[in-house]
Scaffold this active site. Structure first.
Site, PDB file in Angstrom:
ATOM      1  N   ASP A 127      28.313  11.616  15.944  1.00  0.00           N
ATOM      2  CA  ASP A 127      29.743  11.878  16.143  1.00  0.00           C
ATOM      3  C   ASP A 127      30.245  13.055  15.308  1.00  0.00           C
ATOM      4  O   ASP A 127      31.381  13.509  15.499  1.00  0.00           O
ATOM      5  CB  ASP A 127      30.575  10.642  15.773  1.00  0.00           C
ATOM      6  N   ARG A 174      23.539  10.771  29.167  1.00  0.00           N
ATOM      7  CA  ARG A 174      22.839   9.655  29.813  1.00  0.00           C
ATOM      8  C   ARG A 174      22.951   9.746  31.328  1.00  0.00           C
ATOM      9  O   ARG A 174      21.973   9.504  32.051  1.00  0.00           O
ATOM     10  CB  ARG A 174      23.415   8.323  29.319  1.00  0.00           C
ATOM     11  N   ARG A 230      31.597  -3.512  26.195  1.00  0.00           N
ATOM     12  CA  ARG A 230      30.642  -2.955  27.155  1.00  0.00           C
ATOM     13  C   ARG A 230      29.676  -4.012  27.660  1.00  0.00           C
ATOM     14  O   ARG A 230      29.411  -4.107  28.862  1.00  0.00           O
ATOM     15  CB  ARG A 230      29.880  -1.789  26.522  1.00  0.00           C
ATOM     16  N   CYS A 260      29.610  16.855  21.323  1.00  0.00           N
ATOM     17  CA  CYS A 260      28.962  15.547  21.409  1.00  0.00           C
ATOM     18  C   CYS A 260      29.104  14.921  22.797  1.00  0.00           C
ATOM     19  O   CYS A 260      28.451  13.922  23.087  1.00  0.00           O
ATOM     20  CB  CYS A 260      29.532  14.610  20.353  1.00  0.00           C
TER      21      CYS A 260
END
Length: 293
Positions: free
Chosen positions: A77, A125, A148, A235
């Protein structure tokens, strides 16, 4: 007393507590200071609220204002551009940096049926999963680990992809249905590593934190982050990278793998370099990726 600043999430406080206990083991008194960041309260997609730095800016502001003495960040991060007033005094040994799948019915990526919905908000991803050609549907999600994973249990998605390190630190690895091979999906630069940041002129704190630094982890993440910086990507960009110290013919060397998503799919490259020049390795591999776009 060392004032340790951390985000309020369960994962962030777990990570901060690990660092606090390590410092206490070296004879220091440590107090946790909980700080709310933009990324914690704004649930919009990261690229809409600024992406890079949304989880660390408030902590860095508190450091500069002398409200805390150290801040513990998930290193992935942390923006690659340094702040002159601050320094990363310690990078502890890295947790397993790979991504994991948490899927319904204990399934793996290969077992999910065509059209199965995978939740992940990371372009990195998404790009790499799409490149596998498994016919999966990807949907953007945000939230903490609990929310999640709950999406899978509630049937809102068939699976989610998370960082293994976070689940390990929360003691939830039993919920993982597959640890994803980096050959399929490379992690984010710095994933699994922590950064302990402090004021650059605070010599006492720098000395206290330095004993927690792991040279192999620092070399690996420096290569990954230099690659990211050279690509001028933040990021939230579709960049995966993983560096490891391996044994070469003439001793230890650094092996760096990278993946860059684009309109024409995902390009992957790897390279070896000296452990004592991780930035040079990251820069050269990034330039090679750019040349091949």
């Amino acid at each position: 007393m060392i004032r340790l600043g951390t985000r309020r999430s369960a994962l962030a406080t777990a990570q901060a507590t690990m660092v606090a206990e390590a410092l206490r083991g070296h004879g220091h008194e440590v107090e946790l200071v909980l700080i709310t960041t933009t990324g914690d309260v704004n649930r919009a997609p990261l690229e809409q609220i600024g992406g890079t730095g949304v989880f660390v800016s408030a902590l860095r502001d508190a450091l500069v204002a002398n409200e805390i003495d150290i801040a513990v960040h998930s290193l992935k991060d942390l923006p690659t551009a340094p702040l002159e007033a601050l320094t990363v005094a310690g990078i502890p040994p890295r947790e397993d940096p790979r991504d994991v799948l948490v899927a319904r019915d204990g399934m793996t990526l290969g077992e999910l049926p065509t059209g199965a919905v995978i939740g992940t908000g990371a372009p990195r991803r998404q790009a790499q999963l799409e490149a596998l050609g498994l016919g999966l549907e990807l949907t953007g999600i945000r939230g903490n680990v609990d929310s999640r994973i709950a999406m899978v249990a509630d049937g809102k998605v068939d699976a989610v992809v998370l960082a293994r390190a976070g689940l390990a630190r929360l003691g939830r690895l039993d919920e993982v249905t597959e640890t994803i091979d980096p050959i399929q999906v490379l992690p984010a630069p710095g994933q699994g590593a922590l950064a302990i940041e402090c004021r650059a002129d605070d010599e006492a704190v720098i000395t206290a934190v330095a004993v927690l630094d792991d040279p192999a982890t620092r070399a690996a993440v420096q290569a990954e982050r230099q690659l990211l910086a050279t690509l001028e990507a933040g990021c939230t960009a579709p960049v995966g990278a993983l560096a490891e110290v391996v044994e070469g013919d003439d001793g230890p060397e650094l092996w760096l793998r990278a993946a860059l998503g684009g309109d024409n799919g995902v390009r992957r490259l790897s390279a070896y370099g000296p452990v004592d020049d991780p930035a040079g390795l990251g820069r050269s591999l990034a330039n090679e990726l750019l040349e091949r776009l």
